[in-house]
Design a protein around this motif. Structure first.
Motif, PDB file in Angstrom:
ATOM      1  N   LYS A   2      -8.620 -10.052  -3.719  1.00  0.00           N
ATOM      2  CA  LYS A   2      -8.614  -8.721  -4.332  1.00  0.00           C
ATOM      3  C   LYS A   2      -8.651  -8.818  -5.856  1.00  0.00           C
ATOM      4  CE  LYS A   2      -7.020  -5.673  -0.800  1.00  0.00           C
ATOM      5  NZ  LYS A   2      -6.585  -4.288  -0.616  1.00  0.00           N
ATOM      6  N   LEU A  50      -3.737  -2.643  -7.044  1.00  0.00           N
ATOM      7  CA  LEU A  50      -4.230  -3.310  -5.843  1.00  0.00           C
ATOM      8  C   LEU A  50      -3.128  -3.405  -4.800  1.00  0.00           C
ATOM      9  CD1 LEU A  50      -6.092  -6.259  -7.631  1.00  0.00           C
ATOM     10  CD2 LEU A  50      -7.032  -4.040  -6.923  1.00  0.00           C
ATOM     11  N   SER A  51      -3.503  -3.187  -3.545  1.00  0.00           N
ATOM     12  CA  SER A  51      -2.547  -3.219  -2.434  1.00  0.00           C
ATOM     13  C   SER A  51      -2.701  -4.510  -1.652  1.00  0.00           C
ATOM     14  CB  SER A  51      -2.771  -2.014  -1.504  1.00  0.00           C
ATOM     15  OG  SER A  51      -2.524  -0.812  -2.200  1.00  0.00           O
ATOM     16  N   GLU A  96      -5.322   2.407  -3.826  1.00  0.00           N
ATOM     17  CA  GLU A  96      -5.754   1.543  -4.919  1.00  0.00           C
ATOM     18  C   GLU A  96      -6.467   2.357  -5.982  1.00  0.00           C
ATOM     19  OE1 GLU A  96      -6.311  -2.747  -2.639  1.00  0.00           O
ATOM     20  OE2 GLU A  96      -8.065  -1.778  -3.553  1.00  0.00           O
ATOM     21  N   ASN A 127      -6.255  -1.884 -12.821  1.00  0.00           N
ATOM     22  CA  ASN A 127      -6.457  -1.979 -11.378  1.00  0.00           C
ATOM     23  C   ASN A 127      -5.120  -1.983 -10.653  1.00  0.00           C
ATOM     24  OD1 ASN A 127      -9.525  -2.658 -10.730  1.00  0.00           O
ATOM     25  ND2 ASN A 127      -8.970  -3.700 -12.630  1.00  0.00           N
ATOM     26  N   ASN A 136       1.931   1.891  -3.563  1.00  0.00           N
ATOM     27  CA  ASN A 136       0.788   2.222  -4.404  1.00  0.00           C
ATOM     28  C   ASN A 136       0.231   3.611  -4.117  1.00  0.00           C
ATOM     29  OD1 ASN A 136       1.000  -0.218  -5.657  1.00  0.00           O
ATOM     30  ND2 ASN A 136      -0.767  -1.154  -4.675  1.00  0.00           N
ATOM     31  N   SER A 191      -9.608   2.536  -1.185  1.00  0.00           N
ATOM     32  CA  SER A 191      -8.748   2.146  -0.056  1.00  0.00           C
ATOM     33  C   SER A 191      -7.849   3.293   0.407  1.00  0.00           C
ATOM     34  CB  SER A 191      -7.901   0.919  -0.420  1.00  0.00           C
ATOM     35  OG  SER A 191      -8.715  -0.173  -0.753  1.00  0.00           O
ATOM     36  N   ALA A 212       0.821  -1.212   0.000  1.00  0.00           N
ATOM     37  CA  ALA A 212       0.000   0.000   0.000  1.00  0.00           C
ATOM     38  C   ALA A 212       0.854   1.261   0.000  1.00  0.00           C
ATOM     39  CB  ALA A 212      -0.932  -0.008   1.215  1.00  0.00           C
ATOM     40  N   HIS A 250      -9.266   1.490  -9.182  1.00  0.00           N
ATOM     41  CA  HIS A 250     -10.110   0.447  -9.733  1.00  0.00           C
ATOM     42  C   HIS A 250     -10.764   0.919 -11.026  1.00  0.00           C
ATOM     43  CE1 HIS A 250     -10.833  -1.278  -5.389  1.00  0.00           C
ATOM     44  NE2 HIS A 250      -9.588  -1.410  -5.796  1.00  0.00           N
TER      45      HIS A 250
END
Length: 312
Positions: free
Chosen positions: A179, A165-166, A156, A163, A127, A152, A124, A158
């Motif tokens: 996820k 994603l963490s 993140e 995408n 990201n 998030s 995270a 989407h």
């Protein structure tokens, strides 16, 4: 196979995580150096590097070969797919492949019937920096899909096609897989998984769990890995010593230390084929001679042939 148990990480492990996360900055700095000097074309990477540095000629040449191998494989995969396909970048850091491909599609005015969906996975903390940079830079944000949403707490992104994603790759089945599925990952679609100097930092039990899930769950999958090898030769010992001086451990290196063990890692899991090649041989035998002649003019370098490039 049972799901991965969620590991318990203490303060020391968290410190190790931050050291590993810093390798994303190292990789981005090396790519920015190679791009600025003209080895590769990546107009986006500069936005993720705060303090540009000119890398040594050998590093620039290695970055060129690595970039060429990954991007060539990615383009061949996309071109060979007759249906919608997917790309999953494990430990994506500041990878720009999604943006580079978006430019290619526009420049070639491709009317693609198939759609390539991108899933990038990393911590995270990384990201959050990547998402903020993408939204701040006007040369990056317009390439995002129109349906993009921040999620998030800004860690993140989407959308249908892209995408960010963490998740922690050490908890692949319990954290990463849910996820991916929530983001629309299709286990039946042709999928290319990419790992550049990522699996090597995991204990082999964790990286093996990732490969096991892919083998079991994604029947039409391909995997491209770029990882360090040969820990016991002169260059390998120097590499390990250098990394340890920075508190970095290649935790998976001894389990798969050479080309043959890397190849058998996949064959033993039932993969139809697996090929392993080191960076030097790829540079010499897989890159067009005109391209090699072009980059030879960028910088004088006399150490390439004497080096043992410990990457496969």
């Amino acid at each position: 196979m049972n799901s991965d148990a969620t590991p318990s990480f203490g303060a020391a492990a968290k410190d190790d995580d931050h050291v590993v996360q810093d390798t994303s900055n190292d990789a981005a700095t090396s790519r920015e150096s190679a791009s600025r000097l003209g080895y590769i074309h990546d107009p986006f990477i500069k936005h993720f590097v705060r303090h540009p540095q000119r890398r040594a000629p050998l590093i620039n040449r290695g970055t060129f070969a690595r970039f060429h191998g990954v991007q060539s494989t990615l383009q061949r995969f996309i071109a060979s797919s007759l249906t919608n396909n997917q790309v999953v970048v494990l430990g994506s850091g500041f990878d720009t492949s999604y943006f580079l491909q978006a430019v290619r599609v526009k420049e070639q005015q491709q009317q693609q019937q198939q759609v390539t969906r991108y899933f990038e996975i990393d911590f995270a903390e990384i990201n959050a920096k990547k998402a903020a940079t993408i939204y701040k830079k006007q040369t990056l944000r317009p390439w995002l899909p129109k349906d993009i949403k921040v999620a998030s707490g800004g860690t993140e992104l989407h959308s249908e096609q892209y995408n960010l994603l963490s998740a922690d790759l050490r908890c692949f089945r319990d954290s990463v897989v849910p996820k991916l599925l929530d983001a629309g990952f299709d286990c039946t679609a042709p999928t290319l998984f990419i790992s550049e100097c990522v699996l090597i930092y995991l204990d082999s039990k964790h990286s093996d769990a990732i490969l096991d899930w892919i083998t079991e769950s994604v029947p039409d999958a391909a995997i491209l890995t770029y990882e360090q090898i040969l820990p016991n030769d002169r260059f390998g010992r120097m590499m390990i010593e250098n990394l340890r001086s920075r508190q970095l451990e290649l935790r998976g290196l001894m389990a798969y230390p050479d080309l043959e063990s890397t190849r058998l890692r996949f064959i033993s899991r039932g993969w139809k084929s697996a090929t392993a090649i080191d960076l030097f041989d790829y540079h010499q035998n897989c890159i067009n001679q005109d391209e090699l002649a072009r980059i030879a003019k960028i910088e004088f370098m006399d150490e390439w042939e004497d080096s043992s490039m410990s990457g496969s």
